[in-house]
Design a protein around this motif. Sequence first.
Motif, mmCIF file in Angstrom:
data_model
loop_
_atom_site.group_PDB
_atom_site.id
_atom_site.type_symbol
_atom_site.label_atom_id
_atom_site.label_comp_id
_atom_site.label_asym_id
_atom_site.label_seq_id
_atom_site.Cartn_x
_atom_site.Cartn_y
_atom_site.Cartn_z
ATOM 1 N N MET A 1 53.778 30.108 54.477
ATOM 2 C CA MET A 1 53.051 31.074 53.657
ATOM 3 C C MET A 1 53.701 32.449 53.780
ATOM 4 S SD MET A 1 49.018 32.202 53.852
ATOM 5 C CE MET A 1 48.446 30.534 53.549
ATOM 6 N N THR A 2 53.979 33.074 52.653
ATOM 7 C CA THR A 2 54.576 34.405 52.662
ATOM 8 C C THR A 2 53.524 35.444 53.046
ATOM 9 O OG1 THR A 2 54.062 34.881 50.347
ATOM 10 C CG2 THR A 2 56.133 33.712 50.801
ATOM 11 N N LYS A 3 53.972 36.638 53.381
ATOM 12 C CA LYS A 3 53.052 37.729 53.709
ATOM 13 C C LYS A 3 52.110 38.004 52.524
ATOM 14 C CE LYS A 3 52.981 40.173 56.820
ATOM 15 N NZ LYS A 3 52.122 40.185 58.052
ATOM 16 N N LYS A 4 52.670 37.976 51.325
ATOM 17 C CA LYS A 4 51.873 38.233 50.123
ATOM 18 C C LYS A 4 50.782 37.175 49.954
ATOM 19 C CE LYS A 4 52.510 39.309 45.220
ATOM 20 N NZ LYS A 4 53.513 39.459 44.130
ATOM 21 N N GLU A 5 51.150 35.916 50.145
ATOM 22 C CA GLU A 5 50.179 34.831 50.021
ATOM 23 C C GLU A 5 49.113 34.922 51.112
ATOM 24 O OE1 GLU A 5 53.095 31.398 48.066
ATOM 25 O OE2 GLU A 5 52.916 31.612 50.238
ATOM 26 N N HIS A 6 49.515 35.343 52.304
ATOM 27 C CA HIS A 6 48.583 35.520 53.412
ATOM 28 C C HIS A 6 47.522 36.576 53.062
ATOM 29 C CE1 HIS A 6 47.024 36.063 57.458
ATOM 30 N NE2 HIS A 6 47.329 37.350 57.410
ATOM 31 N N ILE A 7 47.968 37.675 52.481
ATOM 32 C CA ILE A 7 47.042 38.738 52.076
ATOM 33 C C ILE A 7 46.083 38.224 51.000
ATOM 34 C CG2 ILE A 7 46.838 41.029 51.009
ATOM 35 C CD1 ILE A 7 49.648 41.638 52.186
ATOM 36 N N LEU A 8 46.618 37.495 50.028
ATOM 37 C CA LEU A 8 45.797 36.959 48.949
ATOM 38 C C LEU A 8 44.738 35.989 49.478
ATOM 39 C CD1 LEU A 8 48.522 36.344 46.217
ATOM 40 C CD2 LEU A 8 46.661 38.004 46.105
ATOM 41 N N GLU A 9 45.124 35.173 50.433
ATOM 42 C CA GLU A 9 44.189 34.207 51.000
ATOM 43 C C GLU A 9 43.043 34.910 51.725
ATOM 44 O OE1 GLU A 9 45.042 31.502 54.534
ATOM 45 O OE2 GLU A 9 45.213 30.109 52.853
ATOM 46 N N LYS A 10 43.374 35.951 52.492
ATOM 47 C CA LYS A 10 42.338 36.699 53.204
ATOM 48 C C LYS A 10 41.434 37.450 52.223
ATOM 49 C CE LYS A 10 43.596 35.497 57.306
ATOM 50 N NZ LYS A 10 42.723 34.605 58.109
ATOM 51 N N ALA A 11 42.016 38.000 51.179
ATOM 52 C CA ALA A 11 41.227 38.698 50.161
ATOM 53 C C ALA A 11 40.295 37.725 49.443
ATOM 54 C CB ALA A 11 42.151 39.377 49.161
ATOM 55 N N GLU A 12 40.801 36.558 49.141
ATOM 56 C CA GLU A 12 40.005 35.528 48.473
ATOM 57 C C GLU A 12 38.749 35.196 49.287
ATOM 58 O OE1 GLU A 12 41.499 31.531 46.573
ATOM 59 O OE2 GLU A 12 41.231 31.248 48.728
ATOM 60 N N ALA A 13 38.906 35.014 50.591
ATOM 61 C CA ALA A 13 37.767 34.699 51.455
ATOM 62 C C ALA A 13 36.735 35.823 51.435
ATOM 63 C CB ALA A 13 38.255 34.444 52.882
ATOM 64 N N LEU A 14 37.217 37.060 51.454
ATOM 65 C CA LEU A 14 36.301 38.209 51.428
ATOM 66 C C LEU A 14 35.598 38.339 50.081
ATOM 67 C CD1 LEU A 14 38.496 40.829 53.320
ATOM 68 C CD2 LEU A 14 36.332 39.854 54.117
ATOM 69 N N PHE A 15 36.347 38.165 48.987
ATOM 70 C CA PHE A 15 35.748 38.240 47.648
ATOM 71 C C PHE A 15 34.665 37.175 47.496
ATOM 72 C CE2 PHE A 15 40.020 39.925 45.847
ATOM 73 C CZ PHE A 15 39.711 41.200 46.283
ATOM 74 N N SER A 16 34.924 35.995 48.045
ATOM 75 C CA SER A 16 33.972 34.892 47.949
ATOM 76 C C SER A 16 32.707 35.186 48.746
ATOM 77 C CB SER A 16 34.622 33.605 48.468
ATOM 78 O OG SER A 16 33.683 32.553 48.532
ATOM 79 N N GLU A 17 32.882 35.784 49.923
ATOM 80 C CA GLU A 17 31.755 36.053 50.816
ATOM 81 C C GLU A 17 30.969 37.296 50.431
ATOM 82 O OE1 GLU A 17 30.991 37.213 55.533
ATOM 83 O OE2 GLU A 17 32.972 36.584 54.863
ATOM 84 N N LYS A 18 31.683 38.394 50.122
ATOM 85 C CA LYS A 18 31.032 39.688 49.909
ATOM 86 C C LYS A 18 30.988 40.134 48.454
ATOM 87 C CE LYS A 18 32.170 42.955 52.777
ATOM 88 N NZ LYS A 18 32.957 43.915 53.586
ATOM 89 N N GLY A 19 31.863 39.560 47.619
ATOM 90 C CA GLY A 19 31.997 40.031 46.249
ATOM 91 C C GLY A 19 33.139 41.025 46.140
ATOM 92 N N PHE A 20 33.666 41.173 44.941
ATOM 93 C CA PHE A 20 34.816 42.046 44.720
ATOM 94 C C PHE A 20 34.482 43.510 44.998
ATOM 95 C CE2 PHE A 20 37.360 44.774 41.898
ATOM 96 C CZ PHE A 20 38.642 44.409 42.295
ATOM 97 N N ASP A 21 33.378 43.987 44.451
ATOM 98 C CA ASP A 21 33.020 45.400 44.588
ATOM 99 C C ASP A 21 32.736 45.778 46.044
ATOM 100 O OD1 ASP A 21 33.324 45.882 41.905
ATOM 101 O OD2 ASP A 21 31.216 45.583 41.420
ATOM 102 N N ALA A 22 32.107 44.872 46.783
ATOM 103 C CA ALA A 22 31.724 45.181 48.163
ATOM 104 C C ALA A 22 32.878 45.020 49.153
ATOM 105 C CB ALA A 22 30.559 44.300 48.587
ATOM 106 N N THR A 23 33.980 44.484 48.690
ATOM 107 C CA THR A 23 35.148 44.321 49.557
ATOM 108 C C THR A 23 36.101 45.490 49.356
ATOM 109 O OG1 THR A 23 35.011 41.906 49.439
ATOM 110 C CG2 THR A 23 37.118 42.840 50.129
ATOM 111 N N SER A 24 36.390 46.206 50.410
ATOM 112 C CA SER A 24 37.299 47.359 50.312
ATOM 113 C C SER A 24 38.734 46.941 50.645
ATOM 114 C CB SER A 24 36.863 48.457 51.280
ATOM 115 O OG SER A 24 37.043 48.038 52.625
ATOM 116 N N VAL A 25 39.659 47.778 50.256
ATOM 117 C CA VAL A 25 41.063 47.556 50.609
ATOM 118 C C VAL A 25 41.223 47.544 52.123
ATOM 119 C CG1 VAL A 25 43.392 48.531 50.489
ATOM 120 C CG2 VAL A 25 41.936 48.530 48.455
ATOM 121 N N ARG A 26 40.446 48.398 52.790
ATOM 122 C CA ARG A 26 40.471 48.430 54.253
ATOM 123 C C ARG A 26 40.022 47.088 54.845
ATOM 124 N NH1 ARG A 26 40.883 52.504 57.710
ATOM 125 N NH2 ARG A 26 40.631 54.059 56.037
ATOM 126 N N ASP A 27 38.985 46.492 54.232
ATOM 127 C CA ASP A 27 38.511 45.182 54.698
ATOM 128 C C ASP A 27 39.627 44.140 54.603
ATOM 129 O OD1 ASP A 27 35.929 46.120 55.137
ATOM 130 O OD2 ASP A 27 35.252 45.588 53.116
#
Length: 207
Positions: A1-27
């Motif tokens: 997994m590339t660094k980019k794909e790793h970031i996308l995977e972590k973001a996906e989990a957060l978007f699924s759990e918290k929603g897009f708006d409630a997930t910050s770039v810092r998160d």
Amino acid sequence: MTKKEHILEKAEALFSEKGFDATSVRDIAKAAGINIAMISYYFGSKEKLMEELFKMRMSAGLASVKEISENTALTTVEKLEKALSGYMDRVKHNKSFYKVILAEQATNKNKSVIRFMSKLKETYAKFFESVLNEGYASGAFKNRVDPVLFITTITGTIMQSLLNKHLYASHYGVKVTEEWIRDVYFEKVKEHLKTITRNILGYESNN
């Protein structure tokens, strides 16, 4: 997994759990174990990151549809069931992403993502229209249906099954585990889809 794909995977989990708006770039940066600046470097913004996530996940489906449509060794019924089974498998293995899809369609905020999904749906509509027409011409399908409404029926069933797994488990007194969802529940949904398509289109499956 590339660094980019790793970031996308972590973001996906957060978007699924918290929603897009409630997930910050810092998160996202914290979950991925990177500096916030890396988000800007790879994606430019959270909105662009979301677009990249959709492109990454949806590319597999597009590649699968293309492969199936070009496979002359498959019968019309086999093409249809292979496409539906593949769709179900992608949902099974990427539950978090499909929860994100449901949320995005409900809020309708990210216009780029909505446009991308509209183009994708049109690709699927053309694929199923082609397969259905093959079935009508060969006599494999007895009943004619609107291809767009057919897709609506299939995707609606799959998405609702994703939302209602706990209802199903509660109704039948089953304990919900990841193994049960993966190995039992989604296989039941897959068989249900086969039954639906057989009844709608009027054909007999070999399975």
